[in-house]
Write an enzyme that holds these catalytic residues in place. Structure first.
Site, mmCIF file in Angstrom:
data_model
loop_
_atom_site.group_PDB
_atom_site.id
_atom_site.type_symbol
_atom_site.label_atom_id
_atom_site.label_comp_id
_atom_site.label_asym_id
_atom_site.label_seq_id
_atom_site.Cartn_x
_atom_site.Cartn_y
_atom_site.Cartn_z
ATOM 1 N N HIS A 191 0.721 -1.164 -0.113
ATOM 2 C CA HIS A 191 -0.071 0.068 0.123
ATOM 3 C C HIS A 191 0.771 1.186 -0.197
ATOM 4 O O HIS A 191 0.414 2.167 -0.661
ATOM 5 C CB HIS A 191 -0.899 0.128 1.208
ATOM 6 N N ARG A 295 -11.154 -4.694 -17.353
ATOM 7 C CA ARG A 295 -10.968 -6.088 -16.739
ATOM 8 C C ARG A 295 -12.281 -6.095 -15.920
ATOM 9 O O ARG A 295 -12.089 -5.746 -14.701
ATOM 10 C CB ARG A 295 -9.767 -6.234 -15.938
ATOM 11 N N ARG A 330 -14.496 -6.469 -21.350
ATOM 12 C CA ARG A 330 -14.187 -7.943 -21.488
ATOM 13 C C ARG A 330 -15.166 -8.624 -20.559
ATOM 14 O O ARG A 330 -15.265 -8.279 -19.323
ATOM 15 C CB ARG A 330 -12.802 -8.227 -21.117
ATOM 16 N N GLU A 428 -5.949 -16.023 -26.375
ATOM 17 C CA GLU A 428 -5.015 -15.836 -25.422
ATOM 18 C C GLU A 428 -4.596 -17.533 -25.460
ATOM 19 O O GLU A 428 -3.898 -18.169 -24.751
ATOM 20 C CB GLU A 428 -5.892 -16.031 -23.907
ATOM 21 N N ASN A 451 -0.337 -12.197 -22.165
ATOM 22 C CA ASN A 451 0.040 -12.896 -20.566
ATOM 23 C C ASN A 451 -0.349 -14.128 -20.617
ATOM 24 O O ASN A 451 0.387 -15.215 -20.409
ATOM 25 C CB ASN A 451 -0.701 -12.073 -19.417
ATOM 26 N N ASP A 452 -1.566 -14.532 -21.260
ATOM 27 C CA ASP A 452 -1.964 -16.002 -21.391
ATOM 28 C C ASP A 452 -1.375 -16.590 -22.446
ATOM 29 O O ASP A 452 -1.231 -17.876 -22.342
ATOM 30 C CB ASP A 452 -3.518 -16.089 -21.200
ATOM 31 N N ARG A 462 2.318 -18.284 -15.345
ATOM 32 C CA ARG A 462 2.668 -16.923 -15.375
ATOM 33 C C ARG A 462 2.628 -16.298 -14.222
ATOM 34 O O ARG A 462 3.299 -15.248 -13.748
ATOM 35 C CB ARG A 462 1.460 -16.009 -16.086
ATOM 36 N N CYS A 499 -3.294 -6.428 -25.752
ATOM 37 C CA CYS A 499 -4.106 -5.815 -24.593
ATOM 38 C C CYS A 499 -3.240 -6.647 -23.503
ATOM 39 O O CYS A 499 -3.489 -6.061 -22.164
ATOM 40 C CB CYS A 499 -5.476 -5.971 -24.376
HETATM 41 C C1 PEP Z 1 -3.826 -11.519 -20.866
HETATM 42 O O1 PEP Z 1 -4.019 -12.870 -20.705
HETATM 43 O O2 PEP Z 1 -2.830 -11.044 -21.654
HETATM 44 C C2 PEP Z 1 -4.664 -10.513 -20.459
HETATM 45 C C3 PEP Z 1 -4.845 -9.335 -20.942
HETATM 46 O O3 PEP Z 1 -5.705 -10.907 -19.656
HETATM 47 P P1 PEP Z 1 -5.286 -11.158 -18.121
HETATM 48 O O4 PEP Z 1 -3.897 -10.620 -17.828
HETATM 49 O O5 PEP Z 1 -6.158 -10.336 -17.269
HETATM 50 O O6 PEP Z 1 -5.527 -12.495 -17.921
HETATM 51 MG MG MG Z 2 -5.917 -13.411 -19.894
#
Ligand code: PEP
Ligand code: MG
Length: 569
Positions: A191, A295, A330, A428, A451-452, A462, A499
């Protein structure tokens, strides 16, 4: 650490960068005196009364902080204010008193017990509240002892050093007098870090033995996580150069704020990623091109029950009204690392490969239909798109599409106003990228969640720090998948965006733009860095990128061979 500091490594105490910026100046050490707490007759009543005072103070501070436009800090203080009202605090202390502990020890033992209880909860949000309970209980203890807890007064511009600072102490700092601060405790997501960023004060946390070193002057760089105690002239010079570089970058960022980005002749949209209404103001301030990823699951997490359609409508409408450009909502991505207790889903061995994202929707049809209705209703107030997470097959996409069609027909029959909504797919799962030309027949747009996509392509969790080297979105296989999606989309006149977090890495952004991606959705803080980076490139970089990604065998090769060619803004 930032390479600018490599030459003076021996003169630095490592810390964790918590809030960017450079501070140089005299040091004020914040010491916390031990609280004497002798007698506690009627503990339940007296703790209750103190807790109410502490809660009211925190609430007031939260309101002031919100009025000053610092929503992140206000949220932390508000959460602590609610926590202070919880009767479990008085119960836990009185249990320890009954067990024979002295009042001050009973407080500490109860705080430790409650923090451990919270930290052990599977819900990451609640687990992160463990630090709050300690702060709240300290504040109650001090109130009971009659000690004023607002004692942080400094008279000249200084760097504060402390073992730790509470959220309330940090939020109350005068940003005009505090050049920066460093603490022995805390991490990048603590925080103190959140509040330092919202104040715009440079901060480094997790600096070991800070108080023991007891410097009288210091330099710190909150972006690089560097701290120097009693710096020599040479050391000071390195920090001054870093500050100058930062200032000139800031000038450049200010220049591109509000301008449309392009890569050569190709316009590139740079919208923001948001996770709730409190993120809107910052993204609007940075003049993002709308929102590329809302999100929404954060509206569904850490609450006893899901948000109503009405609550969602208000949230989506607020975002839709904030921009002329599109807001991409989303649909909720619950599951994986984001469980919702109230859904009572079965425990899974591999939650990231389990019932997550779109795979949940048929189990909870009212929930997804309610969200779709809320988004459709919000579309009357601005440009709104919907996109679906964790899609692996065309059928899954078509099933959600038919829900959207059905809800639109229902709302139509209720004479509810709606705008047009585009329906896209998140890429993803590698199956979507590999089958992108088939998806392109059905979807309005692609948005790559790197990311996914990286996690599933490289089979590297991840969340696992030890696999960070494998979980690199610049691995040639991931780039190739991104290129396949962009090519399939462009062949059909369908936009492809990225994204995931990679979009805000300048090198990755240049690669994505080269392979045909025309939208990069990034955190609000990075919007103008990405715009400025795209503008700074010589278009010969395209050939460089194509040749490196065609030959490279590893992410490391991509970074090493392309990194030096990317012009810094
Ligand atoms: C991703 O997977 O890149 C993504 C944008 O979704 P999140 O990070 O919320 O899983
Ligand atoms: Mg994702």
């Amino acid at each position: 650490m930032h390479s600018a500091y490599d030459a003076i490594k021996g003169s630095l105490i490592d810390g964790v960068g918590a809030s960017p910026g450079v501070a140089i100046g005299p040091v004020v050490a914040v010491s916390v005196e031990e609280v004497e707490l002798t007698d506690l007759a009627n503990p339940i009543e007296s703790i209750g009364a103190s807790a109410a005072r502490v809660s009211a103070k925190l609430k007031e501070l939260s309101t002031q902080t919100r009025e000053a436009g610092r929503d992140d800090a206000a949220d932390v203080l508000n959460a602590q204010s609610l926590m202070a009202e919880d009767p479990m605090i008085a119960d836990a202390v009185s249990e320890q008193l009954d067990a024979g502990l002295a009042p001050a020890d009973a407080f500490d033992a109860a705080a430790e017990g409650l923090a451990a209880l919270l930290a052990s909860l599977p819900d990451p949000y609640l687990a992160a509240r463990a630090a709050d309970i300690g702060e709240v209980m300290q504040a109650i203890k001090r109130d009971l002892a009659g000690v004023d807890s607002e004692g942080l007064t400094i008279t000249e511009p200084s760097i504060l050093i402390a073992h730790e600072l509470t959220a309330a102490e940090t939020a109350g700092l005068d940003a005009n007098l505090v050049l920066g601060f460093a603490t022995e405790t805390g991490g990048a997501t603590s925080h103190v870090a959140i509040i330092a960023r919202s104040l715009g004060v440079p901060a480094v946390v997790g600096v070991a033995n800070l108080l023991e070193v007891a410097p009288t002057t210091a330099c710190l760089d909150g972006g690089a996580g560097a701290f120097a105690a009693d710096p020599t002239a040479d050391v000071k010079q390195v920090f001054e150069q870093a500050a100058a570089a930062r200032a000139s970058l800031q000038l450049r960022l200010d220049e591109v704020t509000g301008l449309k980005a392009s890569f050569g002749d190709t316009p590139i949209e740079v919208p923001a990623n948001i996770a709730g209404t409190s993120d809107i103001a910052k993204a609007v301030e940075e003049k993002s091109d709308g929102v590329g990823l809302y999100r929404t699951e954060f509206l569904f997490l850490d609450v006893p029950k899901p948000p109503t359609e009405e609550q969602q409508f208000e949230a989506y409408k607020a975002a839709a009204e904030a921009w002329e450009e599109t807001v991409v909502i989303r649909t909720f991505d619950i599951g994986g690392d984001k469980p919702a207790e109230y859904l009572n889903m079965d425990e899974e061995e591999n939650p990231f490969l389990g019932i997550r994202g779109v795979r949940i929707y048929d189990l909870f049809p009212d929930l997804i239909d309610g969200q779709i209705r809320a988004a459709l209703r919000a579309s009357a107030f601005g440009k709104v798109s919907l996109m679906i997470p964790m899609i692996a097959t065309v059928e899954e996409f078509l099933s959600v599409k038919s829900r959207v069609v059905a809800q639109r027909a229902k709302l139509d029959s209720e004479n509810v106003e709606m705008g047009d909504i585009e329906l896209g797919v998140m890429v993803e799962v590698p199956s979507v990228a590999l089958n992108a030309h088939r998806f392109a027949e059905h979807v309005d747009f692609f948005s790559i969640g790197t990311n996914d996509l990286t996690q599933y392509t490289m089979a590297a969790d991840r969340m696992l720090g030890s696999l960070a080297g494998l979980h690199d979105p610049l691995h040639p296989s991931v780039i190739r998948l991104c290129q396949m999606v962009a090519e399939a989309g462009n062949a059909k006149g369908i936009k492809t965006s990225v994204c995931g977090l990679a979009a805000e890495d300048p090198l990755a952004a240049v690669i994505f733009a080269t392979v045909g991606i025309t939208k990069l959705s990034v955190s609000a803080n990075s919007v103008n860095l990405i715009k400025a980076t795209l503008a700074a490139q010589d278009q010969s970089i395209r050939d460089e990128v194509q040749s490196v990604i065609a030959r490279a065998e590893s992410a490391q090769e991509v970074r090493e061979q392309l990194g030096p060619h990317v012009v810094k803004p």
